[in-house]
Write an enzyme that holds these catalytic residues in place. Structure first.
Site, mmCIF file in Angstrom:
data_model
loop_
_atom_site.group_PDB
_atom_site.id
_atom_site.type_symbol
_atom_site.label_atom_id
_atom_site.label_comp_id
_atom_site.label_asym_id
_atom_site.label_seq_id
_atom_site.Cartn_x
_atom_site.Cartn_y
_atom_site.Cartn_z
ATOM 1 N N GLY B 7 1.011 -1.203 -0.009
ATOM 2 C CA GLY B 7 -0.157 0.075 0.108
ATOM 3 C C GLY B 7 0.869 1.223 0.161
ATOM 4 O O GLY B 7 1.562 1.070 1.247
ATOM 5 N N GLY B 9 -0.250 4.730 -0.875
ATOM 6 C CA GLY B 9 -0.383 5.974 -0.856
ATOM 7 C C GLY B 9 0.258 6.531 -0.216
ATOM 8 O O GLY B 9 1.419 6.580 0.222
ATOM 9 N N ARG B 10 0.193 7.608 0.529
ATOM 10 C CA ARG B 10 0.258 8.825 0.699
ATOM 11 C C ARG B 10 1.605 8.857 2.492
ATOM 12 O O ARG B 10 2.528 8.469 2.221
ATOM 13 C CB ARG B 10 -0.837 10.032 1.648
ATOM 14 C CG ARG B 10 -0.225 11.945 1.186
ATOM 15 C CD ARG B 10 -1.247 12.242 2.238
ATOM 16 N NE ARG B 10 -1.937 11.885 1.018
ATOM 17 C CZ ARG B 10 -3.094 12.178 1.399
ATOM 18 N NH1 ARG B 10 -3.703 11.847 2.980
ATOM 19 N NH2 ARG B 10 -4.536 12.500 1.407
ATOM 20 N N ASP B 30 2.097 -2.252 -4.787
ATOM 21 C CA ASP B 30 0.366 -1.227 -3.790
ATOM 22 C C ASP B 30 -0.007 -2.059 -5.526
ATOM 23 O O ASP B 30 0.191 -2.445 -6.145
ATOM 24 C CB ASP B 30 1.139 -0.199 -4.864
ATOM 25 C CG ASP B 30 -0.169 0.848 -4.402
ATOM 26 O OD1 ASP B 30 -0.707 1.214 -3.121
ATOM 27 O OD2 ASP B 30 -1.105 1.099 -5.323
ATOM 28 N N ASN B 95 -6.278 1.931 9.777
ATOM 29 C CA ASN B 95 -7.318 2.202 10.611
ATOM 30 C C ASN B 95 -8.162 1.320 10.797
ATOM 31 O O ASN B 95 -8.891 1.106 11.221
ATOM 32 C CB ASN B 95 -8.251 3.376 11.038
ATOM 33 C CG ASN B 95 -7.500 5.293 10.638
ATOM 34 O OD1 ASN B 95 -6.392 4.602 11.206
ATOM 35 N ND2 ASN B 95 -7.382 5.776 10.034
ATOM 36 N N LYS B 189 -5.390 4.190 19.175
ATOM 37 C CA LYS B 189 -5.314 4.670 18.236
ATOM 38 C C LYS B 189 -6.518 5.273 18.244
ATOM 39 O O LYS B 189 -7.006 6.829 17.538
ATOM 40 C CB LYS B 189 -4.691 4.545 16.542
ATOM 41 C CG LYS B 189 -5.279 5.056 15.591
ATOM 42 C CD LYS B 189 -3.929 6.541 15.745
ATOM 43 C CE LYS B 189 -4.424 7.171 14.279
ATOM 44 N NZ LYS B 189 -5.627 6.426 13.332
ATOM 45 N N GLU B 196 -9.876 14.123 18.713
ATOM 46 C CA GLU B 196 -9.409 13.833 17.599
ATOM 47 C C GLU B 196 -10.365 14.810 17.444
ATOM 48 O O GLU B 196 -10.376 16.422 17.246
ATOM 49 C CB GLU B 196 -8.086 13.845 16.703
ATOM 50 C CG GLU B 196 -8.395 14.189 15.327
ATOM 51 C CD GLU B 196 -8.186 13.145 14.299
ATOM 52 O OE1 GLU B 196 -6.667 12.511 15.112
ATOM 53 O OE2 GLU B 196 -8.805 13.013 12.782
ATOM 54 N N TYR B 197 -11.115 14.183 17.070
ATOM 55 C CA TYR B 197 -13.103 14.884 17.072
ATOM 56 C C TYR B 197 -13.539 15.840 17.717
ATOM 57 O O TYR B 197 -14.373 16.718 17.448
ATOM 58 C CB TYR B 197 -14.031 14.266 16.898
ATOM 59 C CG TYR B 197 -14.174 12.634 15.558
ATOM 60 C CD1 TYR B 197 -12.793 11.787 15.062
ATOM 61 C CD2 TYR B 197 -15.246 11.618 15.070
ATOM 62 C CE1 TYR B 197 -12.998 11.607 13.905
ATOM 63 C CE2 TYR B 197 -15.247 11.475 13.917
ATOM 64 C CZ TYR B 197 -14.384 11.058 13.449
ATOM 65 O OH TYR B 197 -14.026 9.688 12.431
#
Lengths: 340, 340, 340, 340
Positions: B7, B9-10, B30, B95, B189, B196-197
Site C-alpha cells: 500500500g 498511498g500517501r 501496491d 485504521n 489509536k 481528535e474529533y
C-alpha cells in the site's frame, strides 16, 4: 512606562514581575497590605496603602490595570472612578463578562475615561511563558498601552510562523491582539475558555474510555435490570495512561499544551487520588453557550463539556431521582445500590 | 532491517521514504504498478509485481506492513497468509477496528504467524514530523521490530520532557509505544481519533460563535415563529479569525498542533469557500463511542462531535422533517423558507 | 364576565369563541379591521376600531388579554397603558420571556395596574380541547379572573384522576394553575416548551433510526474516508412508520398526545414530502437552556433538541467547513460530494 | 389456544392471567417451583416441574413463550430446543438484542423450528392496560399466534382513531403489530425504549429547572472560581411540582402516560426522598444509539439521555478527576468541597 496594578493574586503579581523585569514602573495595590509590602520589597515596586494613595502616585494619563475576580470589579470601579481625570485609562484584565464591558465603557466614556478589556490566558505558567492577551478598546488607547502588552505577552516563543502568513504584520505573532471595540477582548477570551472546556473534556472522556478498557475482566451479575457485557474478551486491556499521554505528545494530531499538562498530572499521580471529581466552572463557558444560543449557532460539544461539570457537582441529582421514580412507576424497577 | 510495505498511498510511501533515509531495506507493493515503479525509481527500493513476488523477495522471518484502507485488509490478508511461514510477521498500520485485530491475531497465531497492530497518527505531515505510533502485539515481536518503529517515529522533537518523568524509560518519549496485547494499538489509536474529533469540534464551534458575533447588525423580521434577538448591541463584532487563531498559538491554554493548522487554513482562505461543510468520519470516532457505551462510560463531548459530522452530511433530514410535521400538526406552524 | 381580547390570530379568536359560548362578554381588537369585523359578525362580540375605542367600551376594572407575538408586546403595552386606570388588569397570554413579565409588572404596579402572565398551551386544537394555562400574578387578581380561566381551560377531559391525589383541591385538575407571582406563568410555560422540544426530538430521532433500518440493502463504496458498514445483514428492515406509531399509541410507555399527532402526520404523508426539515424555534427552548445554565442545572437533552433545530437551518455551516478544512490540513482529506 | 409460558415474573404471570381470563389454556414453568404452584392454584393453569415436563404437556405444534431476562435466553433455549419438533414455535417476549434474534432464528430454522421475537411494553400496568407488542417473524407463524397476541394486547382502549386512517385495516389499532421478519419486533421495541429514555429525560430535566428556580434566594460566596448569579431576582420561584405536572396533564402539548406517572410519583413524595438518583439502563437505549451510529443517523437527544444515566451512577468519575487535575495544572485551581 508606568502602570498601576490592582489585585496581586497569582496572575497580578506575576504580571508585575514581568513588567519590572523589562524596566516598566509599577505602582501596586491589594486588599491585603502584606501582599503589597512583600511585592514592594522583593520587586522594588511602589506599594500603595489605598486606592487614593495609589492614584496619587500615578502620573497622568494614569493607566490602572485591575486583576481581580469578576464579582468584585463593579465595586472596585466605584471606588476608583471618582478619583480619576479625563484621559485616564482603566484596564480590566480579569474574566469579566463582555456585556459588562460594553456598559462600563459607555459609562466611563461619559466621564472621558478610557476603558480597555483584556482577556488573559496563561494561568500559573504566565510568569514563565507570558500571557496571551485578547484586547478590546479604542485604537488610540490600545496603541498607547502597547509597551505594556508587548512585555506581558509571550512573544514568538516556540510556535513557528504560520505558513502562508506574511511575517511582521500585527501583534498576534507575539501573543497579543487588539480584537475590536470594547467587549471584544473578553468576548474572544470567553470563547477561548469555551473551547478550553471542550478540549479538556475531549481528553478526559477519551482517557476515561481507556481507563475502563479492562471491564471485561470484572463480570457483573445477570438480572433483568442490567444488560450483560456481550463481548468481555474485547475489554481486557490494562492501559498505562501516563505512557499513552506521553506518546501522544509527539507527532500525533492531538498534541497540545493541555496534553503536556495532562501527561504531567498523570505522571505525578496516575490514580488522580487527590481529586474528587467535582469540577468548577467559572463563567466563560456558560457565557459562550449563551452567546451561541443568542446567535442561533449550535455548540453541542462546548455545551456538553459544561454540563459534565454541572453533573460532576451533583447538580443533576433531582432529575436523576425523577428518572428512578418514573422507572419505579411504570416498571416497578428498584434502584440498584452503589457497588463496593 | 528489511520491511515489506503493502500500500503506497500517501502514508505508506512516506514511511518507506523515512525508512530508506535511515538505511533500512524496503520491498514495496501496491495495486497500481506505476506507483511501485515510481517509488522504486526515486527511492531505490525493491518493487514487487505481485504479492507472491514480494514475499519471494523477503528473508525470513518476513515482516510485512500493510498500509491500506480498513475495508480491504481482510481480503489482502487472505492473499498473503497462504504464502507465509511460521515466524513471519504481519503488521497492520492502517485504521482497522481493534476487534478485528483480536480475531485476526488469534487466527494467525494458529499458523504460527505473528500479528502486530499499529495505530499511526501524523497524516500528510508524517514524512517531516514522523508518525506517532500506538502498538499492540507480543513483547518479542514488538521488540524485534523496534528499529523500524524508532525510524518511523518522530523522536523527541520540539516537545520538552514532562516534569516529574524519569528520562530514558521506555519509548513513549520518542513517539511510539507498545500499548499491550493485540488490539491495544488500534484501541488506543481509536480513542486518539475520538479525542481528535472532540478537539476539532471545540475549535470549530468556538470559531463559529466568533464568526456570528456580528448578527446584531442584521436584524430579522418580527413574527410569532421567531424570537427577536433581545440585545443586538451585544453582537456588533466583526472578528478577524485568522488573527485570533494566530494569537491563541502563543501562551494560551488552547495552543495545539490542530490550532496551528487551523490558523494556516484560515490564512489561506478566511471564508473557507472551497469547502461545503460535509464532514466525513472514518470509523474510529464511531468505535470510540461504542466502546464507551459498552463500558458504561459517558462520552457526551466525543459523541456530539461525531453527530455534528453526521448532521453536516444531511443524515438528520428525516428527523427534521418529522419535527416540522409535528409543529404543523399541533400548532399549524409552517416552515420558514431558507434565507437568501 | 367581560374581557377585552387584543390580537385575533388563531389562538386569540378561538379563546373568544370559547368565552362567548360560555356566556362571557368580549370586546375584541386586532390590527386588521377585517378580522375584527368578521369575528364581531360571526360570534356576536363587540368589535373595536382602535385601542382607545376598545378601552372606552370596557367597564372598570378593565380586563384586557393580549394574544400577540412576544416581539410586539412592548409597543402594544405602550399604546394601551396611558389609557388605563388604577385597578385595571393587563393579561399577557402570549409567549413573553418571564424576565420581561417581572419588569413589566413592576412598572405597571407603580401605576396601580395589575399584570397577569399566562402561558398557554394547546395550539390549533385549543378551541376543541381547551387551553392548558400556567398563570403568574397576585392572588387577588388571579382569583378575580377565575371565571375566564375556567372557561378557556380544558376541564377534566379524558385524563383520569391521579392516584393518591385528593380530588377537588385546586384548579390543576381542570387544566389551569396559578403558579406563583409575576413571571411564574411564563416560566412554567417556558419549561413546558423546553420539555416539548425534547419529547419531539425523542420521537423524531427514534423514527429516524427506524427509517434507515434498511441501509444494509444499499452498500456504499470502500475507500479510506468511509468506514464500511460491518454487518449489512443487521439492517434489512423496511419499517412501516405509520403503523409503528399507531401501535405505540396503545398500551406502550411512550403513548402521548404528541405521538397521536405524529401518527396522524405519517398517515397523511409517510414521506413527509411537503417539509424541507428546516425547524424553527420560537424562544422558550432557548430561554429554558439559559435558565438551566443560570441555575447550574444540566439539561443535555433539552439543549440537544434545540441545537438540532439550529443545525437543521444550516446554522452549523461555518463550523462544518472548518472541520473539513482541518481534515484537509492534517490529512489531505478532500470532502466527499453529496450523494445522488 | 394453548401456550406455554416460561418465566413467571411480573410480566410473565400477568400475561398468563390475561390469557386465562380470555379462555386460553396455559402451561407454565419457572425456575422457582413455588411460583409455578401459586399460579397453578390461583389461575387454574397447568404447572410444569421442568422444561421436559412442560414440553410433554403441550400439543404440537407447540407454542412456548419465554418471558425471562435477556441474559439467560441463550441457555434457556439450549435446554428447550433439543426437545422440540419441526413446526414448534419459540417466542421470545423479553428484551433480547435483535441481532441475537437474527442468529437464533437462523439456527432454529435449520431445525424447522419457528422463532418469533416480541418486544413488549407495558410494565407493571400490563395486566390492567394490556401489553403493546411489536412482533418479528414469518407471516404464517405470526398469523397462527394471532389469538394470543389479540388477548395480551390492550385493544383500542382510550386512544381514539387517528384522523385520516382507514379503520379496521391491520392490528396496530389494537396495540400489536407484525413489524417484519425476525428481529423486527425487538428492533422496534429497542427504538421504543430509546425514545422512552429521551422522553423521561425531557421531563426530568425540565422539572429539574423548575425545582431550582428559587436559587436566587440562596446567594453563594464570591471568589475567582465561581461566577456569581447575575440576576438573583429572576430566580425567586418556589414551584409546586405536583401541581404543575397535574396541570400539564390536561390540554397541554406534553400530556402523556409518562407524565401521568410522573404526577403520581410527585403526589406520593414531592421530594422523591426514597430515591438516590442512580438510574439503571437495561440495554435497549445502548443498542438504539449503536444502531443510529451504524446507520449514520444522529441521535443526540437519545444519547444524552443514556449518558445522564451513566453519569448518575458515577461512571464519569475518572474523567471528572482528570478535569480537576488539568485545572490544577494550568491554573492552580483547587477543587471546591461539596456544599452542606
Amino acid at each position: 512606562m508606568q502602570l498601576a496594578m490592582v489585585g496581586l493574586g497569582r496572575m497580578g503579581s506575576n504580571m508585575v514581575k514581568r513588567l519590572v523585569a523589562h524596566g516598566h514602573e509599577c505602582v501596586v495595590f491589594d486588599m491585603s497590605p502584606n501582599v503589597v509590602a512583600d511585592l514592594a520589597k522583593t520587586e522594588g515596586v511602589t506599594g500603595a496603602t489605598s486606592i487614593e494613595d495609589m492614584i496619587g502616585k500615578l502620573t497622568t494619563p494614569r493607566a490602572i490595570w485591575l486583576m481581580i475576580p469578576a464579582g468584585v470589579v463593579e465595586k472596585t470601579l466605584a471606588s476608583i472612578v471618582p478619583h480619576l481625570e479625563k484621559g485616564d485609562i482603566l484596564i480590566d484584565g480579569g474574566n469579566s463578562y463582555y456585556i459588562d464591558d460594553i456598559s462600563r465603557a459607555k459609562m466611563l466614556a461619559e466621564k472621558g475615561i478610557e476603558y480597555v478589556d483584556v482577556g488573559t490566558s496563561g494561568g500559573v505558567w504566565g510568569l514563565e511563558r507570558g500571557y496571551c492577551m485578547m484586547i478590546g478598546g479604542s485604537n488610540a488607547t490600545v496603541e498607547h498601552l502597547d509597551p505594556i502588552f508587548k512585555t506581558i505577552a509571550p512573544g514568538k516563543g516556540d510556535a513557528g510562523p504560520t505558513p502562508g502568513r506574511k511575517p511582521g504584520i500585527g501583534t498576534s505573532e507575539d501573543g497579543y491582539l487588539h480584537c475590536g471595540p470594547n467587549g471584544a477582548g473578553h468576548f474572544v477570551k470567553m470563547v477561548h475558555n469555551g473551547i478550553e472546556y471542550g478540549m479538556m473534556a475531549s481528553y478526559a472522556e477519551g482517557l476515561g474510555v481507556l481507563k475502563s478498557a479492562n471491564i471485561g475482566k470484572h463480570l457483573g451479575e445477570i438480572d433483568a435490570e442490567t444488560t450483560p457485557l456481550r463481548d468481555p474478551e474485547h475489554y481486557q486491556y490494562d492501559f498505562d495512561l501516563p505512557e499513552i499521554t506521553e506518546v501522544w505528545r509527539r507527532g500525533s494530531v492531538i498534541a497540545s499544551w493541555l496534553l503536556d499538562l495532562t501527561a504531567q498530572a498523570l505522571i505525578e499521580d496516575p490514580a488522580l487520588s487527590k481529586f474528587g471529581g467535582r469540577v468548577s466552572d467559572s463563567g466563560e463557558g456558560r457565557w459562550t453557550i449563551r452567546a451561541g444560543i443568542d446567535e442561533g449557532v449550535p455548540t453541542p460539544v462546548l455545551t456538553a463539556s459544561l454540563y459534565e461539570r454541572f453533573s460532576s457537582r451533583g447538580e443533576a441529582e433531582f432529575s436523576n431521582k425523577l428518572l428512578s421514580a418514573m422507572r419505579y412507576e411504570f416498571g416497578g424497577h428498584l434502584e440498584k445500590p452503589a457497588e463496593k
